[in-house]
Design an enzyme around this catalytic site. Structure first.
Site, mmCIF file in Angstrom:
data_model
loop_
_atom_site.group_PDB
_atom_site.id
_atom_site.type_symbol
_atom_site.label_atom_id
_atom_site.label_comp_id
_atom_site.label_asym_id
_atom_site.label_seq_id
_atom_site.Cartn_x
_atom_site.Cartn_y
_atom_site.Cartn_z
ATOM 1 N N HIS A 82 0.837 -1.207 0.000
ATOM 2 C CA HIS A 82 0.000 0.000 0.000
ATOM 3 C C HIS A 82 0.874 1.260 0.000
ATOM 4 O O HIS A 82 2.060 1.193 0.304
ATOM 5 C CB HIS A 82 -0.961 -0.048 1.189
ATOM 6 C CG HIS A 82 -1.896 -1.223 1.087
ATOM 7 N ND1 HIS A 82 -3.222 -1.098 0.778
ATOM 8 C CD2 HIS A 82 -1.663 -2.555 1.177
ATOM 9 C CE1 HIS A 82 -3.774 -2.297 0.706
ATOM 10 N NE2 HIS A 82 -2.849 -3.202 0.955
ATOM 11 N N HIS A 109 -10.244 -6.436 22.394
ATOM 12 C CA HIS A 109 -10.855 -7.487 23.225
ATOM 13 C C HIS A 109 -12.285 -7.241 23.666
ATOM 14 O O HIS A 109 -12.854 -8.052 24.390
ATOM 15 C CB HIS A 109 -10.003 -7.748 24.479
ATOM 16 C CG HIS A 109 -8.551 -7.946 24.194
ATOM 17 N ND1 HIS A 109 -8.079 -9.015 23.459
ATOM 18 C CD2 HIS A 109 -7.461 -7.193 24.519
ATOM 19 C CE1 HIS A 109 -6.765 -8.927 23.357
ATOM 20 N NE2 HIS A 109 -6.363 -7.834 23.971
ATOM 21 N N ARG A 113 -11.424 0.026 28.186
ATOM 22 C CA ARG A 113 -10.293 0.911 28.531
ATOM 23 C C ARG A 113 -10.122 2.120 27.636
ATOM 24 O O ARG A 113 -9.749 3.181 28.090
ATOM 25 C CB ARG A 113 -8.983 0.115 28.459
ATOM 26 C CG ARG A 113 -8.762 -0.771 29.630
ATOM 27 C CD ARG A 113 -7.370 -1.320 29.523
ATOM 28 N NE ARG A 113 -7.299 -2.628 30.166
ATOM 29 C CZ ARG A 113 -6.194 -3.344 30.218
ATOM 30 N NH1 ARG A 113 -5.089 -2.901 29.653
ATOM 31 N NH2 ARG A 113 -6.195 -4.504 30.820
ATOM 32 N N ASN A 140 -7.999 -8.511 18.731
ATOM 33 C CA ASN A 140 -6.803 -7.754 19.078
ATOM 34 C C ASN A 140 -6.247 -7.133 17.811
ATOM 35 O O ASN A 140 -5.453 -7.727 17.102
ATOM 36 C CB ASN A 140 -5.769 -8.660 19.751
ATOM 37 C CG ASN A 140 -4.545 -7.864 20.180
ATOM 38 O OD1 ASN A 140 -4.480 -6.652 19.967
ATOM 39 N ND2 ASN A 140 -3.578 -8.517 20.769
ATOM 40 N N GLU A 224 5.889 -9.647 -10.824
ATOM 41 C CA GLU A 224 4.765 -10.289 -10.129
ATOM 42 C C GLU A 224 3.432 -9.781 -10.657
ATOM 43 O O GLU A 224 3.297 -8.599 -10.992
ATOM 44 C CB GLU A 224 4.847 -10.021 -8.626
ATOM 45 C CG GLU A 224 5.863 -10.904 -7.953
ATOM 46 C CD GLU A 224 5.691 -10.918 -6.441
ATOM 47 O OE1 GLU A 224 4.539 -10.875 -5.970
ATOM 48 O OE2 GLU A 224 6.715 -10.960 -5.751
HETATM 49 C C1 LIG Z 1 -9.304 -3.230 -0.933
HETATM 50 C C2 LIG Z 1 -8.737 -3.901 0.285
HETATM 51 N N1 LIG Z 1 -9.553 -4.097 1.336
HETATM 52 C C3 LIG Z 1 -9.086 -4.677 2.467
HETATM 53 C C4 LIG Z 1 -7.778 -5.095 2.587
HETATM 54 C C5 LIG Z 1 -7.325 -5.734 3.864
HETATM 55 O O1 LIG Z 1 -6.387 -4.945 4.510
HETATM 56 P P1 LIG Z 1 -5.467 -5.561 5.666
HETATM 57 O O2 LIG Z 1 -4.637 -6.620 5.023
HETATM 58 O O3 LIG Z 1 -4.653 -4.413 6.163
HETATM 59 O O4 LIG Z 1 -6.394 -6.110 6.684
HETATM 60 C C6 LIG Z 1 -6.900 -4.925 1.530
HETATM 61 C C7 LIG Z 1 -5.521 -5.390 1.636
HETATM 62 O O5 LIG Z 1 -4.734 -5.409 0.739
HETATM 63 C C8 LIG Z 1 -7.394 -4.306 0.342
HETATM 64 O O6 LIG Z 1 -6.588 -4.099 -0.702
#
Ligand SMILES: Cc1ncc(COP(=O)(O)O)c(C=O)c1O
Length: 298
Positions: A82, A109, A113, A140, A224
């Site tokens: 990302h 959880h 808190r 978590n 890739e």
């Molecule tokens: C469009 C989209 N949604 C959700 C996610 C899930 O994110 P994470 O892996 O940070 O939980 C991703 C991860 O690549 C994504 O590209």
């Protein structure tokens, strides 16, 4: 889904709506913003919540406003590929206090808190130690401070990262334009800022090669590739476990699921690498087709 963007189609949202519909959940796929003008108008008309998945769309914009800034809630991922990465991790945005309190509870959880109303809740349960007062189911999902430091540092550089990815995409679009009889590339729609999480392509059914063949060739050359996720999520085995209702034949989603793929894009890719990637794709298509597609000059 829209074939031009791989995003949710406002027309299909309207068709799928019933009196029981409560929310629209959308993803700005691969950094290309959804048609937020029409989607927000639908949401207002039917009093629906909007939840934006902006995981791949850091810095993307629709009519000058940031993706992730339209809905009641939005999510951002900071996983590896990302624009900003904290290795693992992410962020949820909301301007709704109730949603924010709920998120603070669920991420840790189910305890109280981190809630601003924790003392008031604790007063109602004097027999329970407030440090271990659980009011909901929970997980978590707590990021560490080290991850926070990575993220804050990169936030200052986000604009540069986005521009680098946009420059890569501009280059690839220029170089691959001649292959349009066989490969469809995406473009930035008017009034939007596309941030090109990856660079998607759609192999036309009439092409003299399959998606699997072009992907295999690129992988062999060290580039890739990924199928477009989720494409048609209905085809995933997990959907056996999820009760869902389908409206229409999902023809575009199925088409994308079978024929689309993307290559990675990253701020760290320099001109040499992006030229090599374009050459690999062009050489492959030309070798299969016998077409003459010269390298575009720029
Ligand atoms: C469009 C989209 N949604 C959700 C996610 C899930 O994110 P994470 O892996 O940070 O939980 C991703 C991860 O690549 C994504 O590209």
């Amino acid at each position: 889904m829209e074939l031009e963007t791989f995003n949710i189609s406002p027309d299909e949202i309207e068709k799928a709506m019933t009196p029981r519909t409560r929310a629209i959940v959308l993803a700005h796929l691969l950094g290309n913003p959804c048609e937020m003008g029409r989607i927000m108008a639908i949401a207002r008309r039917h009093d629906l919540l909007v939840i934006e998945d902006a995981c791949e769309a850091h810095g993307a914009e629709y009519r000058g406003r940031k993706a992730g800034g339209f809905g009641d809630m939005s999510t951002f991922s900071f996983f590896f590929g990302h624009h900003i990465s904290t290795i693992e991790g992410g962020m949820l945005l909301t301007d709704d206090d109730e949603c924010a309190e709920l998120a603070r509870t669920l991420r840790a959880h189910g305890w109280v808190r981190d809630r601003s109303d924790r003392d008031a809740i604790a007063r109602g349960h004097p027999q329970i130690d407030p440090r271990y007062l659980f009011v909901n189911l929970g997980y978590n999902f707590r990021p560490t401070e080290v991850q926070g430091a990575f993220g804050v540092h990169q936030l200052k550089r986000l604009e540069g990262y986005v521009e680098a990815r946009r420059e890569n995409a501009r280059y690839w679009s220029g170089q691959l334009a001649g292959l349009s009889p066989h490969l469809t590339c995406h473009s930035e729609r008017e009034g939007t800022r596309h941030v090109w999480f990856g660079y998607p392509m759609l192999v036309k059914p009439s092409a003299p090669f399959t998606r699997a063949q072009v992907m295999a060739h690129l992988e062999e050359m060290g580039v890739e590739t990924r199928p477009v996720l989720a494409g048609n999520i209905e085809e995933e085995t997990v959907m056996r476990l999820v009760p869902y209702r389908k409206v229409g034949g999902l023809a575009n989603a199925r088409f994308i699921h079978r024929n689309a793929f993307y290559i990675g894009n990253h701020q760290g890719i320099g001109s040499e690498e992006r030229e090599a990637v374009a050459d690999y794709i062009r050489d492959f298509v030309v070798s299969r087709d016998g077409m003459v597609a010269g390298k575009a000059s720029r």
